[in-house]
Every structure is written in structure tokens, then in C-alpha cells.
Write a protein that holds these residues in place. Sequence first.
Motif, mmCIF file in Angstrom:
data_model
loop_
_atom_site.group_PDB
_atom_site.id
_atom_site.type_symbol
_atom_site.label_atom_id
_atom_site.label_comp_id
_atom_site.label_asym_id
_atom_site.label_seq_id
_atom_site.Cartn_x
_atom_site.Cartn_y
_atom_site.Cartn_z
ATOM 1 N N TRP A 262 15.132 7.371 2.165
ATOM 2 C CA TRP A 262 16.110 7.724 1.133
ATOM 3 C C TRP A 262 16.873 8.966 1.568
ATOM 4 O O TRP A 262 16.320 9.888 2.150
ATOM 5 N N GLY A 263 18.148 8.976 1.318
ATOM 6 C CA GLY A 263 18.983 10.116 1.697
ATOM 7 C C GLY A 263 19.378 10.097 3.156
ATOM 8 O O GLY A 263 19.919 11.061 3.671
ATOM 9 N N THR A 264 19.092 8.995 3.829
ATOM 10 C CA THR A 264 19.477 8.854 5.236
ATOM 11 C C THR A 264 20.390 7.639 5.372
ATOM 12 O O THR A 264 20.427 6.781 4.490
ATOM 13 N N PRO A 265 21.097 7.546 6.477
ATOM 14 C CA PRO A 265 21.941 6.364 6.696
ATOM 15 C C PRO A 265 21.121 5.081 6.846
ATOM 16 O O PRO A 265 21.647 3.982 6.757
ATOM 17 N N ASN A 266 19.814 5.215 7.073
ATOM 18 C CA ASN A 266 18.945 4.050 7.275
ATOM 19 C C ASN A 266 18.397 3.468 5.978
ATOM 20 O O ASN A 266 17.609 2.527 6.013
ATOM 21 N N ARG A 267 18.795 4.020 4.843
ATOM 22 C CA ARG A 267 18.256 3.532 3.571
ATOM 23 C C ARG A 267 18.695 2.103 3.304
ATOM 24 O O ARG A 267 19.853 1.754 3.460
ATOM 25 N N LYS A 268 17.727 1.283 2.941
ATOM 26 C CA LYS A 268 17.960 -0.123 2.595
ATOM 27 C C LYS A 268 17.135 -0.425 1.354
ATOM 28 O O LYS A 268 16.259 0.341 0.979
ATOM 29 N N SER A 269 17.401 -1.574 0.747
ATOM 30 C CA SER A 269 16.536 -1.997 -0.341
ATOM 31 C C SER A 269 15.131 -2.198 0.233
ATOM 32 O O SER A 269 14.957 -2.389 1.444
ATOM 33 N N PHE A 270 14.139 -2.151 -0.617
ATOM 34 C CA PHE A 270 12.763 -2.275 -0.131
ATOM 35 C C PHE A 270 12.563 -3.584 0.625
ATOM 36 O O PHE A 270 11.969 -3.603 1.699
ATOM 37 N N ARG A 271 13.072 -4.671 0.064
ATOM 38 C CA ARG A 271 12.901 -5.975 0.728
ATOM 39 C C ARG A 271 13.578 -6.013 2.089
ATOM 40 O O ARG A 271 13.018 -6.515 3.061
ATOM 41 N N GLU A 272 14.801 -5.490 2.168
ATOM 42 C CA GLU A 272 15.501 -5.452 3.458
ATOM 43 C C GLU A 272 14.730 -4.593 4.453
ATOM 44 O O GLU A 272 14.598 -4.955 5.624
ATOM 45 N N TRP A 273 14.264 -3.441 3.993
ATOM 46 C CA TRP A 273 13.536 -2.530 4.869
ATOM 47 C C TRP A 273 12.265 -3.185 5.383
ATOM 48 O O TRP A 273 11.935 -3.071 6.562
ATOM 49 N N LEU A 274 11.551 -3.903 4.508
ATOM 50 C CA LEU A 274 10.331 -4.577 4.934
ATOM 51 C C LEU A 274 10.624 -5.588 6.037
ATOM 52 O O LEU A 274 9.893 -5.668 7.033
ATOM 53 N N LYS A 275 11.700 -6.373 5.859
ATOM 54 C CA LYS A 275 12.052 -7.384 6.859
ATOM 55 C C LYS A 275 12.385 -6.736 8.205
ATOM 56 O O LYS A 275 12.004 -7.242 9.251
ATOM 57 N N SER A 276 13.104 -5.612 8.170
ATOM 58 C CA SER A 276 13.546 -4.986 9.420
ATOM 59 C C SER A 276 12.478 -4.113 10.068
ATOM 60 O O SER A 276 12.573 -3.822 11.253
ATOM 61 N N SER A 277 11.480 -3.699 9.311
ATOM 62 C CA SER A 277 10.476 -2.794 9.879
ATOM 63 C C SER A 277 9.222 -3.516 10.344
ATOM 64 O O SER A 277 8.376 -2.911 10.983
ATOM 65 N N GLY A 278 9.099 -4.768 9.977
ATOM 66 C CA GLY A 278 7.861 -5.468 10.249
ATOM 67 C C GLY A 278 7.826 -6.177 11.518
ATOM 68 O O GLY A 278 7.021 -6.449 12.258
ATOM 69 N N ASP B 277 0.816 -1.200 0.000
ATOM 70 C CA ASP B 277 0.000 0.000 0.000
ATOM 71 C C ASP B 277 0.861 1.266 0.000
ATOM 72 O O ASP B 277 2.063 1.230 0.242
ATOM 73 N N HIS B 278 0.212 2.366 -0.286
ATOM 74 C CA HIS B 278 0.886 3.655 -0.409
ATOM 75 C C HIS B 278 1.625 4.038 0.874
ATOM 76 O O HIS B 278 2.749 4.535 0.822
ATOM 77 N N ALA B 279 1.013 3.816 2.011
ATOM 78 C CA ALA B 279 1.627 4.204 3.283
ATOM 79 C C ALA B 279 2.945 3.467 3.508
ATOM 80 O O ALA B 279 3.921 4.058 3.985
ATOM 81 N N THR B 280 2.995 2.191 3.156
ATOM 82 C CA THR B 280 4.221 1.402 3.319
ATOM 83 C C THR B 280 5.328 1.917 2.415
ATOM 84 O O THR B 280 6.456 2.138 2.853
#
Length: 61
Positions: A45-61, A34-37
Motif C-alpha cells: 500500500w502506498g507504493t506503485p506496486n499496490r494491487k487488489s488482494f486477488r491480483e496481488w495473490l495471482k502475481s506473487s504466487g 494467514d497473517h504473513a500473506t
Amino acid sequence: MEHEPSIFEQRDEAAEALSLERARADYAAGRYHDHATVSAWLRTWGTPNRKSFREWLKSSG
């Protein structure tokens, strides 16, 4: 002199149709977010926390 369109101005209708077909199949199969995700991921983006979408999903969920 007539303007000759660049490759970025030329439409590939077959490629567009295939892309739309694939997108509809992905949506029908539930392979979307969804749009919110996506918006939350884009804010990294533009921060030290930027990850690929898949990596970010795994770490944020």
C-alpha cells in the motif's frame, strides 16, 4: 443535555452475529489467508506496486 449516540456508536447485534457466522463459515471452508500473506500485501500500500488482494495473490504466487 443527554448525549445522543451517532450511528457509529449504535450496535447492530443482528448484523454483528451474521458477520461472525459468515466469518466462521469462511474459515471452516478454508477461505482465509494467514497473517504473513496479508501483511506482505499491506506493505505494498502506498507504493506503485499496490494491487487488489486477488491480483496481488495471482502475481506473487
